[in-house]
Design an enzyme around this catalytic site. Structure first.
Site, PDB file in Angstrom:
ATOM      1  N   GLU A 182       0.900  -1.040   0.021  1.00 50.89           N
ATOM      2  CA  GLU A 182      -0.135   0.016   0.041  1.00 50.89           C
ATOM      3  C   GLU A 182       0.752   1.324  -0.032  1.00 50.89           C
ATOM      4  O   GLU A 182       0.648   2.094   0.840  1.00 50.89           O
ATOM      5  CB  GLU A 182      -0.785   0.030   1.239  1.00 50.89           C
ATOM      6  CG  GLU A 182      -2.008  -1.306   1.079  1.00 50.89           C
ATOM      7  CD  GLU A 182      -3.059  -1.222   2.087  1.00 50.89           C
ATOM      8  OE1 GLU A 182      -4.101  -1.376   1.943  1.00 50.89           O
ATOM      9  OE2 GLU A 182      -2.365  -1.025   3.123  1.00 50.89           O
TER      10      GLU A 182
HETATM   11  C1  ACM Z   1      -1.926  -5.610   3.902  1.00 47.79           C
HETATM   12  O1  ACM Z   1      -3.266  -6.096   4.227  1.00 47.79           O
HETATM   13  N1  ACM Z   1      -2.017  -4.303   3.950  1.00 47.79           N
HETATM   14  C2  ACM Z   1      -1.026  -6.523   3.850  1.00 47.79           C
END
Ligand code: ACM
Length: 532
Positions: free
Chosen positions: A315
């Site tokens: 992310e």
């Molecule tokens: C995640 O759930 N951002 C690895």
């Protein structure tokens, strides 16, 4: 094998109690044969090592004896006899195995229980620990007291990597929470504790080299280096590897509070107080970033003996990178395409540092990129396709998509997810062998030290079975629920508080009034998880 087996099948068939008589084990072993008769568990019960032994095994036998005593309420005067001849359960271990648990460990064991005694044969100490847990699950009350039905079990895991990831950043999880969950993990043969130690909301490890990490990034809630060493040893004693995760280059707000010079845009930064994806990201173009991370990783790799080291990598929204003309100029100069190219460059640099410290890099599936170094392990969380893609490109992988416990999906949903199903079915045997297993994930945005056990257990036991038991053994959801309920009760004796905290928390809500109506309401409500 047991000559009595045929007879037993007939007797059970006539009595139509075959289902009730099936051992309430989770994970299901490779092979279980039951026979008539039972071994009584009473005050004369004792366990001793008769083959290879060492301090780790002796400690495990002490814990096991104490656990059986707790589980049955029986004081066992002979719990640890000095001579193996006098032991009810003799543990015959062939050898030590690796100093620290390793994915290469031989985890095979065989357990023979007869009315006269029990024998556990195990390839390694780690395997013996599994066999002891199986025995503990078999102890059940009968008409004449506690007993273990005569049984022969042969067992070995399907996957070497069977993990639980715990987020201790979003909500702080003190050492005792980690300890009791390690005990519960061992009870269902999970063997990797993936410790998510840093995120936007908290940096949770003492760094002596960069003390502002924990001083300014943790609200005072962090593990000292002594705590870390203690947990690593505690896990090792239970056959569990500890894989640390320091999420980078995104999810790093808590680092940037004390060290804003790491960021791709000027600060000041503050600890994240809400959930989601923040813009703060390390600057992948500055040499100073890598100098810092070199020293940081040099310190942290000393604390964690496992050869695998997780760098997160999930992310990264790339906003700070696209808004910086210096970073954009660097990307152009180095032919790096967009945020993904910049992150791939960052990962290559980090992998080189980790390699120098003898570590194999692990990252969430965003790290998958043509430039990713070949020995990286990819952890799939956004769908199973990335696991198959990674394996087909030569990377080893572990599955977490479908195993997010914090999504509050029913156990049957997680149980239905197989690391070798879906896109992985098209892999060649060689490619499929790169899939090492999987990990249940417990993100802690909506759980704290008081509630986290109840989010993990007992559902993680169903995932543990998926990762341990032969694929053919996994089909019957009714059997899974029956066994999971039984194992949930056994887990309570390991010290985990998934059931114990429920009553007092309802009492708190009831505020002096009877809690029973609240319990009925709570039991009738089912979380609408994200799974189907
Ligand atoms: C995640 O759930 N951002 C690895």
């Amino acid at each position: 094998m047991f000559p009595q087996l045929l007879l037993l099948t007939c007797v059970l068939g006539a009595a139509q109690t075959a289902r009730a008589a099936a051992p309430l084990l989770m994970p299901l072993p490779v092979k279980v044969e039951t026979a008539p008769g039972k071994l009584a568990i009473d005050g004369t019960f004792g366990v001793a090592a008769t083959g290879y032994s060492d301090r780790r095994l002796e400690l495990a036998l002490d814990r096991f004896a104490a656990r059986v005593s707790r589980q049955t309420g029986i004081r066992m005067l002979a719990a640890r006899p000095s001579s193996g001849d006098r032991a009810t359960l003799r543990v015959e271990c062939a050898g030590r195995g690796a100093e620290y648990p390793s994915p290469a460990d031989n985890e095979w064991y065989q357990l023979d229980v007869t009315p006269n005694g029990a024998r556990l044969k195990a390839a390694t100490v780690a395997a013996a620990l599994h066999g002891l847990e199986t025995f503990a699950q078999l102890v059940a009350p009968g008409p004449e007291g506690f007993q273990v039905a005569a049984t022969r079990i042969e067992d070995t895991p399907r996957f070497p990597w069977r993990g639980l990831m715990l987020d201790v950043s979003r909500h702080w999880m003190p050492v005792e929470v980690v300890e009791r969950n390690l005990d519960a993990m061992a009870a269902v043969k999970l063997n990797v504790f993936h410790w998510h130690l840093s995120d936007d909301q908290g940096f949770r490890v003492e760094s002596r080299r960069f003390p502002r990490l924990q001083q300014l990034g943790s609200d005072g809630d962090f593990y000292t280096q002594a705590d870390i060493r203690h947990v690593v040893a505690y896990a090792r004693d239970r056959g569990i590897r500890v894989v640390p995760e320091f999420d980078m280059p995104g999810h790093t707000n808590s680092w940037l509070v004390g060290y804003p010079e790491l960021a791709s845009a000027p600060g000041p930064y503050s600890i994240g107080r809400t959930w989601g994806v923040y813009d703060g990201a390390m600057d992948p173009t500055r040499e100073e970033t890598y100098e810092f991370l070199d020293a940081f990783l040099g310190e942290m790799t000393q604390l964690f003996p496992d050869p695998y080291f997780h760098i997160g990598g999930d992310e990264v929204n790339g906003k700070q990178w696209s808004q910086s003309s210096a970073i954009q100029a660097f990307a152009k100069e180095h032919n790096l395409e967009g945020a993904r190219g910049l992150q791939a460059y960052f990962n290559q640099r980090i992998q080189k540092l980790l390699q120098r410290y003898g570590k194999i890099m692990v990252g969430w599936d965003e790290v998958l990129h043509p430039d990713l170094p070949a020995d990286t392990v990819v952890q799939s969380w956004r769908g199973q396709a990335s696991l198959a893609e990674a394996a087909s490109k030569g990377f080893r992988g572990i599955l977490s998509a479908g195993y997010y416990l914090d999504h509050l999906s029913p156990a049957r949903y997680h149980y239905g997810i197989d690391p070798l199903a879906d896109a992985a079915q098209k892999l060649t045997p060689e490619e499929a062998s790169r899939i090492l297993g999987g990990e249940a994930c417990m993100w802690a945005e909506y759980a704290n030290a008081e509630t986290v056990d109840s989010r993990i257990w007992p559902r993680a036991a169903a995932i543990a079975e998926r990762l341990w038991s032969p694929k053919e053994a996994i089909a019957d959801v009714d059997s899974m629920y029956a066994r999971m309920e039984a194992v949930s009760r056994v887990l309570e004796w390991t010290g985990v508080r998934h059931r114990a905290n429920y009553g007092p928390m309802l009492d708190r809500l009831a505020a002096g009034r009877p809690a029973e109506p609240l319990r009925i309401l709570a039991d009738a409500c089912e979380a609408q998880g994200l799974g189907p």
